[in-house]
Enzyme design. Structure first.
Site: not given
Length: 336
Positions: A45, A124, A158
């Site tokens: 990430e 995200k 994540c």
């Protein structure tokens, strides 16, 4: 997914807040993976230009300009350079990065084919906790899979992996190869188990079992350079530690397919993914197929992109009325 493929999973430290330096390191890792027979390589990430750990250590605004200056603009010469290396080395690439789109930053996973073409860009959906002070949110258009010659590929970042409904959206699109990109697990280790490697590795493993898919979980390392740059006092050094690399590759039954590296060790994990493993796992329990009960529970999903500006197309009559169209044979149209 109709054949076995070899994949590479990155565990390394970026050249922190140095876009050009991290691009150079990215290219080296791509070439290494290709030379070792990998057909796909996955990065952590926000690999470019590094995860902004300062958000958790001090005022989020302190180093924000530095992140903007070193974030990647998709379509730029720097982005084209990365894509060209994927093509030159005949390898697929899933790259985690901070994307700068005009005045906003997004946490992005960029999927590039072995011909250097952009297959997909996802942002995200919900930046976690203090990440929201720096990064923008995405929408349902970022929760999708991509059908490729390697198989059906999907990705999340994540703590998107702790969202049960988000996970199910991905499972329901028959994901076969999932890339779960992580930043590192060395933050607040003495404060909460929620950020520990044990909890987050378990999330990757459970994703593989629930979705009956392969999970590639690249993970960055917090280098001593990052510690020296950000941890300017004892309190900060207690909050963020060097290391934290816990990259993993899981099979559809939750088993680990490679031997992990030490948490401070840079390198690539390589594994061969056999599609027969998916077939066997799905035959036992498919949560979006024979093992589902949509008559009892089902999920409502909005895949649309939310755009700040929508331009309504004018009708033909409106264009005539406003004299933006002149019909053949007349110099001007008068609307009655």
């Amino acid at each position: 997914m109709d054949k076995s493929i070899t994949v590479a999973c990155v565990q390394a430290a970026p050249v922190f807040m140095d876009l050009e330096g991290t691009i150079d390191k990215t290219i080296d890792l791509i070439k290494e993976a290709a030379s070792r027979g990998a057909e796909l390589i996955a990065f952590p990430e926000n690999w470019l230009p590094g995860y902004p750990w300062f958000l958790w250590l001090e005022s989020p605004a302190a180093l924000t300009p530095l992140v903007y200056q070193n974030s990647l603009v998709l379509g730029s010469e720097q982005a084209k350079r990365i894509a060209s290396v994927a093509k030159e080395n005949n390898i697929w690439l899933l790259l985690g990065l901070s994307e700068r789109d005009h005045g906003t930053l997004y946490m992005v996973q960029w999927l590039i084919s072995n011909t250097g073409e952009t297959v997909g860009v996802r942002r995200k959906l919900k930046p976690s906790h203090v990440e929201l002070t720096l990064f923008g949110e995405s929408d349902g258009s970022s929760l999708k899979t991509f059908t490729t010659e390697l198989g059906v590929i999907g990705a999340l970042c994540c703590w998107e992996h702790i969202q049960p409904l988000t996970r199910y959206v991905m499972y329901a699109q028959h994901e076969q190869i999932h890339i779960g990109s992580w930043p590192s697990f060395s933050l607040y280790c003495d404060i909460t188990a929620a950020l520990s490697p044990e909890v987050n590795i378990a999330l990757s493993g459970s994703y593989a079992v629930e979705g009956q898919c392969f999970v590639i979980a690249p993970c960055a390392i917090v280098s001593e350079q990052i510690i020296e740059q950000l941890c300017t006092d004892k309190i900060k050094r207690n909050l963020l530690k060097a290391g934290g690399g816990y990259a993993r590759i899981f099979g559809p039954d939750g088993s680990e397919l490679t031997t992990p590296l030490a948490e401070n060790e840079e390198g690539l994990l390589l594994a061969t993914l056999d599609p027969a493993s998916i077939t066997f796992a799905k035959a036992i329990a498919d949560p979006v197929g024979h093992y589902s009960r949509p008559d009892v529970t089902s999920l409502l999903f909005n895949p649309a992109a939310n755009r700040p500006l929508s331009i309504k197309a004018a009708s033909f009559i409106e264009l005539i009325y406003t004299k933006q169209i002149v019909l053949p044979g007349s110099e001007e149209v008068q609307a009655n």
